[in-house]
Design an enzyme around this catalytic site. Sequence first.
Site, mmCIF file in Angstrom:
data_model
loop_
_atom_site.group_PDB
_atom_site.id
_atom_site.type_symbol
_atom_site.label_atom_id
_atom_site.label_comp_id
_atom_site.label_asym_id
_atom_site.label_seq_id
_atom_site.Cartn_x
_atom_site.Cartn_y
_atom_site.Cartn_z
ATOM 1 N N LYS A 1 0.538 -4.366 14.461
ATOM 2 C CA LYS A 1 -0.333 -3.757 13.463
ATOM 3 C C LYS A 1 -1.749 -3.623 14.022
ATOM 4 C CE LYS A 1 -1.354 -4.318 8.505
ATOM 5 N NZ LYS A 1 -1.145 -5.164 7.308
ATOM 6 N N LEU B 1 -6.697 -2.576 4.550
ATOM 7 C CA LEU B 1 -5.486 -3.329 4.161
ATOM 8 C C LEU B 1 -5.393 -3.562 2.660
ATOM 9 C CD1 LEU B 1 -5.373 -6.129 6.918
ATOM 10 C CD2 LEU B 1 -4.818 -3.714 7.127
ATOM 11 N N SER C 1 0.451 -2.726 3.443
ATOM 12 C CA SER C 1 -0.422 -2.025 4.353
ATOM 13 C C SER C 1 0.120 -1.890 5.774
ATOM 14 C CB SER C 1 -1.767 -2.738 4.387
ATOM 15 O OG SER C 1 -1.633 -4.052 4.895
ATOM 16 N N ILE D 1 -0.968 -9.954 2.824
ATOM 17 C CA ILE D 1 -1.867 -10.693 1.931
ATOM 18 C C ILE D 1 -1.471 -10.483 0.477
ATOM 19 C CG2 ILE D 1 -3.619 -8.888 1.646
ATOM 20 C CD1 ILE D 1 -5.768 -11.081 1.965
ATOM 21 N N GLY D 2 -0.634 -9.450 0.239
ATOM 22 C CA GLY D 2 -0.185 -9.197 -1.126
ATOM 23 C C GLY D 2 1.205 -8.572 -1.139
ATOM 24 N N GLY D 3 1.826 -8.553 0.051
ATOM 25 C CA GLY D 3 3.158 -7.950 0.173
ATOM 26 C C GLY D 3 3.266 -7.031 1.381
ATOM 27 N N SER D 4 2.267 -7.038 2.232
ATOM 28 C CA SER D 4 2.124 -5.986 3.247
ATOM 29 C C SER D 4 3.127 -5.977 4.393
ATOM 30 C CB SER D 4 0.700 -6.006 3.819
ATOM 31 O OG SER D 4 -0.214 -5.486 2.878
#
Lengths: 563, 563
Positions: B138, B187, B213, B234-237
């Site tokens: 990434k 992101l 992201s 960080i939230g599902g990325s």
Amino acid sequence: MTSTTAAATTWQARAETKQAAREALLPADTILPPGLVTDQTTDVTAIPRTSGLLSAHELEITESETPAILAKLASGEWTSEAVTRAFCRRASIAHQLTNCLTEIFFDKGIARAKALDEEFKRTGKARGPLHGLPVSLKEQIGVAGVERSFGFVGFIGRVAEVDSALVEILLAQGAIPYCATNIAQGLFFGEAVNNVFGETVNPYNRKLTPGGSSGGEGALLALRGSPLGVGSDIGGSVRIPAGHCGLYSLRPSYQRIPYEGTCNSQEGQDSIRSVLGPMSTSLGAVKTLFKSVLDAQPWRLDPQVLRQGWREEGYALADHGHDQGLVFGMMWDDGSVRPAPPYARAMTEVKAALEAAGHKVVDFVPYEAAEGTAIMYESFGGDGMRDLFDTLALSGEPRVGPQADQPQGTELTITQWWSLHARKGRWLKGQLDAWNATSKTTGTGRAVDAIICPVAGGPAQVLRTPQYHTYTHWCNVADFPAVAIPVTRVDPALDPKVERSDYHGDMDKHFWEQYDPQVYANSPIGLQVVAQKGEDEAVLAMAEIVDNALKAHRAAHGTTDPS
Amino acid sequence: MTSTTAAATTWQARAETKQAAREALLPADTILPPGLVTDQTTDVTAIPRTSGLLSAHELEITESETPAILAKLASGEWTSEAVTRAFCRRASIAHQLTNCLTEIFFDKGIARAKALDEEFKRTGKARGPLHGLPVSLKEQIGVAGVERSFGFVGFIGRVAEVDSALVEILLAQGAIPYCATNIAQGLFFGEAVNNVFGETVNPYNRKLTPGGSSGGEGALLALRGSPLGVGSDIGGSVRIPAGHCGLYSLRPSYQRIPYEGTCNSQEGQDSIRSVLGPMSTSLGAVKTLFKSVLDAQPWRLDPQVLRQGWREEGYALADHGHDQGLVFGMMWDDGSVRPAPPYARAMTEVKAALEAAGHKVVDFVPYEAAEGTAIMYESFGGDGMRDLFDTLALSGEPRVGPQADQPQGTELTITQWWSLHARKGRWLKGQLDAWNATSKTTGTGRAVDAIICPVAGGPAQVLRTPQYHTYTHWCNVADFPAVAIPVTRVDPALDPKVERSDYHGDMDKHFWEQYDPQVYANSPIGLQVVAQKGEDEAVLAMAEIVDNALKAHRAAHGTTDPS
């Protein structure tokens, strides 16, 4: 008919009422005779023994090493009731000498001890590794049904509804909570004084502080009013009172001992975290408590605890060549404030002891220690002390401690707060790299296995005067586990003031000027053994190695351990 | 003579220059012939094979399962150079189809592959468990000498000076970094679009997002332009693009894979942390990368990583009865937005497969999922998005993504920030207690061993439209490790719109209205297997159990796996 509401009562009156209620809980037959101790009596460590208030058996119990007590409880030779009663009585005496207790719940402890004895009689089995042992707890640790004012007048009357996760585990492992101990107001400094419970003094020299913020534990344990206690450490708070009171303590890495159900100032300040840690006259007891908590899978009770039980391979020093010739880094001076003379003597003796035991000792220069302390203070000051001032305002009580006169400051912005974290991140990386870089000098291929340093810049300070605590701070910022061990006591003949003509700066000069061996006479001197983040088990093993080396060295040289 | 300075250049021009430089790095003999693919070509997954640009051997290499590739590299049957060249060429095709790459450094990758081949020839030994394998990264992950604009025009030209800790370890384990992949601006959302690199589309349906992201990874891996990649979550990325692109991924617990040297938005926002995690078409490869990193003792390089290597006993499910009749909790609905119909079909099939394999499946009602998402959004918005707006201002570029029109907000105070942490602490305890309370219903004495839930409220959404992501958020707030596994693809015949007359609320109604099986046709549908904090090894093992059960169930019923 008069009606007095809480609002109409002065904070002083509320504190007085609270203290009177506390004193009323001291067993009548443990009250010291008038005149036995006066304001001129500075060293009170012999009083529990000489007072005549404790029976020979009570003295035998309370002066036994904690692992020996545990063994006798586990074998049934001693009952928990007898042991608990003995420590309750001695704790009462310790309290009268140093003002170390906050909440007294001897009745609960004795009732539980009796129940445990009955269970033992029925099953023939100990409840757990702490079976029947009284354990004292720092004021902030929640015990169901026990008041938890946290030393703030505005919180008097607040009762913990449930046991904290730690207490739940201690009970399951057989421990007997029986009293809570005094703290610094809000846990913000290295003494033990607040407006609810007053000031705890050092039993070795009552003109000095026992250290803090877990200072009540320090004084109580030093007088053997408890065989094992739990304090908390956010900037040195279990290591400073251990060092100043001649005790052992462990500051574990974050998220190993559960904090759930323990109250604190600045709740939600998660950047530099407070951790709970054991304190005792026995290093073995410190280890036993830590292992007992981990063996109980504390992550089942506290969502912030790591899923990581006791690691025997860590304790066996698997990452350190299994104790075949360890290398210790000696931090003689942090570059900002040179430790007072007794620390140099203590470190020199430890160095000789370790070398005699076949280990190597190299000098260690710390990585930006002052920056670590700056990051810590900026973190603790993030809210401009609003949380503290708001809490004081509940009752109108004043701020106490070394910063008592400092007004409320300004809150940081989130951008500033996050920048502080980023700065901490760089410091952490620098710290790790600096430690790892020592591998070039050890000759083992490894970096230094542990670092040895003082617990503070000077001995226990005169009550309510400043002290230099960067020597503990760096471990909290870096999350390094550290064990405090007692080494010696200040001896004016051995620890004269050393003439100096150059200083690191004004602070160094100030603390040099402050040092006076007569003032600090008899004050315990402790050192820390520090390992890398997550090496809790290893640091316990290395502290044992240091402690044993020191004892062997003294035995070989015919000297006695003054602590 | 004209002089163009950076300051005088528009952000559009700078982005165009950057993109042109990127396109120039695509190997000339991998350029797709004009007309092969048009705007009407929505499913491009077959193009790499049908384009005629790849040799049979290149197709064999790139369509092999990653563990098989690793075995052939380790045995010397395939050279790293051949494998790396094949993936570089296929990555180029994938990029032309989906715009998935940001930095192209095929030359560095091939040079390293050659050197590794020479080393192998000399020593006969593989460098490590990832010997010779190309690994895509990434955009944010630092590779020495490679530009890292992080998708912001203002950062174009910034080059990573040193390898990030992860890359240092990957190299030591034998991996070959060769390209970086596209991200959501900053992101901040579940797509992969920014002003520097443009927009990545879903190879299964180019009208849809690949998710994000880490969406560049999703598209590249789905087209087998990479055998193994690393994203961040960080939230599902890593789970959202895995789910939307038919892949496997692991969101590890905090502080296991080193983040040191990886850039991010809102540096110092340490409350809900981004973690790096592997993504692949192969679950075995996901495990191999995770284990390889842990085996390299990442705590030596990153001071924030836990001292906790790969735990074989966790992978052996020691805390779960060693896979003798596991109990899975099925989260059919989080109480705020019911998942779109294909998820219910996927979960029903997985339930039947697990039961057929001898496991038990019970319903699981999540604990305050909406509150978890609220805590997350308030955390990410703590600085009022000042960091983002300040970064945008460097070049004058606009905000993009679902919240593009939202103006800068207000920073929280530290008191508010700490209150948010305290609120999170209560939510964490509630979450843990709720999970543990399931032990009353499992019949095993244990709580549910893992929870199964969708990767999102709906299939991959139409580009730049909102999606519901609470189904991943709760793991980030609670720090639960989770593995995304591909299950099926949207089939209008099997996944019609279900009539509903009652809704949890407006948001539920909105997403129900948005669902149209024709729009989402062919879009992959993934589920997550979620375990408790720190159970990374266990969740990998349980994901394997789910995946194997599904394959066995389909084989037994003569159905094929549409994904």
